[in-house]
Motif scaffolding. Structure first.
Motif, short mmCIF file in Angstrom:
data_model
loop_
_atom_site.label_atom_id
_atom_site.label_comp_id
_atom_site.label_asym_id
_atom_site.label_seq_id
_atom_site.Cartn_x
_atom_site.Cartn_y
_atom_site.Cartn_z
N THR A 1 43.04 32.13 30.80
CA THR A 1 42.31 33.02 31.69
C THR A 1 42.01 32.30 32.99
O THR A 1 42.21 31.09 33.12
CB THR A 1 41.01 33.53 31.04
OG1 THR A 1 40.51 34.64 31.78
CG2 THR A 1 39.96 32.42 30.95
N THR A 2 41.54 33.06 33.96
CA THR A 2 41.06 32.53 35.23
C THR A 2 40.10 33.57 35.78
O THR A 2 39.77 34.55 35.10
CB THR A 2 42.23 32.24 36.20
OG1 THR A 2 41.72 31.56 37.35
CG2 THR A 2 42.92 33.52 36.63
N PRO B 1 42.54 38.70 30.94
CA PRO B 1 41.59 38.85 32.05
C PRO B 1 40.17 39.17 31.62
O PRO B 1 39.28 39.26 32.47
CB PRO B 1 42.18 40.03 32.83
CG PRO B 1 42.82 40.87 31.76
CD PRO B 1 43.38 39.89 30.76
N TRP C 1 38.61 36.74 37.23
CA TRP C 1 39.18 38.08 37.04
C TRP C 1 39.93 38.58 38.28
O TRP C 1 40.88 39.36 38.15
CB TRP C 1 38.09 39.08 36.65
CG TRP C 1 37.00 39.26 37.67
CD1 TRP C 1 35.82 38.59 37.73
CD2 TRP C 1 37.00 40.17 38.78
NE1 TRP C 1 35.08 39.02 38.80
CE2 TRP C 1 35.77 39.99 39.47
CE3 TRP C 1 37.91 41.13 39.26
CZ2 TRP C 1 35.44 40.72 40.61
CZ3 TRP C 1 37.57 41.85 40.40
CH2 TRP C 1 36.36 41.64 41.06
N THR D 1 43.67 37.15 37.98
CA THR D 1 44.45 37.17 36.74
C THR D 1 45.82 37.82 36.94
O THR D 1 46.81 37.39 36.35
CB THR D 1 43.68 37.89 35.63
OG1 THR D 1 43.23 39.17 36.11
CG2 THR D 1 42.47 37.07 35.19
N VAL E 1 48.13 35.79 29.92
CA VAL E 1 46.87 35.86 30.67
C VAL E 1 45.95 36.91 30.06
O VAL E 1 46.33 38.07 29.89
CB VAL E 1 47.14 36.19 32.15
CG1 VAL E 1 45.82 36.29 32.91
CG2 VAL E 1 48.04 35.12 32.77
#
Length: 322
Positions: A120-121, A140, A123, A126, A138
């Motif tokens: 993840t990263t 989100p 939002w 993503t 991924v």
């Protein structure tokens, strides 16, 4: 001593870098355990946000670290520097645990560490991460993802959650909670909670559930139901579920189970109580029920957890003498 290396180069986000330095830089007051040694590793004096930072070591220092933290990468439209990507990859190959904070996931993805893995990263980025690195799975909708030797987090507050999660893995729940208290942040949020919620866990008095949370925490030994929580909050079960989802990103029952498991962790770390007693104290009813939920949530049985962290119990600081 466990070395935590912070990988820095021009274009890193200073908030995530400072956050990691704060969490791993010093133990909580009154906790006497071997803490982390923090090293800042980069190619030269680098610009982080508005500041110039002089690293302690070059990128070669990453391969000597036990844990490597990659802070947020400011410009996700640009590829991260090849030297940084190569150094992070080499550190992982050397056996380091590698964690990214916020958009630092783009560095891990460029290094191939997220191929075939869930990650993840923040939002807002993503979709870009998924499009640029199609081999990455991924997600989100979560705060952080733990793949063992590779971990990723969403932005800002979720980066703190991941750092405290690492402390919890290394030192146990009691010490991680002490670290959270020092930083004046909530002690734990599961990685699976939703990234985007309308409010953090509310304080008493300023949210419809503000008085409910402490009421529940004081009664974890009781067989509470959603109806019990709704009655205490003076609302319908459906309305309670909406407020819970808004405030915590999860359901009332899942939140309640999480609090029971965290309380069980603290009791396993800090008391000699048997599993039956801990099951009763946490509202699990029986040792069998506690073991099933604990193993599913934490990944190990309660007895194994106790053996792992019992030697790391916090020792109160000696009183000052004059």
């Amino acid at each position: 001593m466990h070395t935590v290396a912070l990988a820095v180069t021009d274009g890193m986000l200073h908030f995530e870098l400072s956050l990691a330095s704060e969490v791993f830089g010093a133990p909580p007051a009154g906790v006497d355990v071997p803490w982390y040694s923090v090293a800042v590793c980069g190619p030269r004096a680098v610009r982080v946000g508005r500041f110039l930072l002089e690293p302690d070591h070059g990128f070669d220092g990453l391969t000597r670290a036990h844990t490597v933290i990659v802070p947020g990468w400011a410009d996700v439209d640009q590829d991260p520097p090849a030297a940084l990507v190569d150094a992070v990859r080499a550190a992982h190959e050397a056996g380091a645990r590698v964690a990214s904070l916020c958009t630092g996931a783009f560095v891990l993805a460029a290094a191939g560490l997220l191929d075939g893995r869930r990650a993840t990263t923040h939002w807002a980025h993503t979709r870009v991460l998924a499009a640029r690195y199609p081999r990455v799975k991924v997600d989100p909708d979560v705060l952080y993802v733990d793949n063992g030797s590779v971990l990723t987090s969403a932005g800002k507050a979720a980066a703190m959650d991941l750092c405290l999660h690492l402390v919890r893995l290394d030192h146990g729940s009691s010490i991680a909670n002490a670290a959270a208290r020092r930083l004046v942040v909530p002690p734990h949020r599961d990685g699976g909670q939703a990234q985007f919620v309308t409010t953090p866990v509310p304080a008493p008095g300023n949210h419809p559930l503000g008085e409910l949370f402490p009421w529940v925490i004081e009664r974890l030994d009781r067989p509470l139901t959603v109806e019990d929580l709704a009655r205490q909050a003076n609302m319908s079960s459906r309305n309670l579920g909406r407020h819970f989802r808004s405030a915590t990103g999860t359901t009332p029952l899942q939140w309640l189970l999480t609090q029971r498991i965290r309380h069980a962790q603290e009791l396993l770390e800090t008391t000699d109580d048997g599993i039956d007693s801990i099951a009763a104290a946490t509202g699990m009813g029986t040792a069998t029920t506690l073991r099933r939920h604990f193993n599913r949530t934490v990944g190990v049985p309660p007895d194994t957890y106790r053996r792992t962290f019992r030697a790391q119990r916090p020792t109160p600081a000696a009183p000052a003498t004059t």
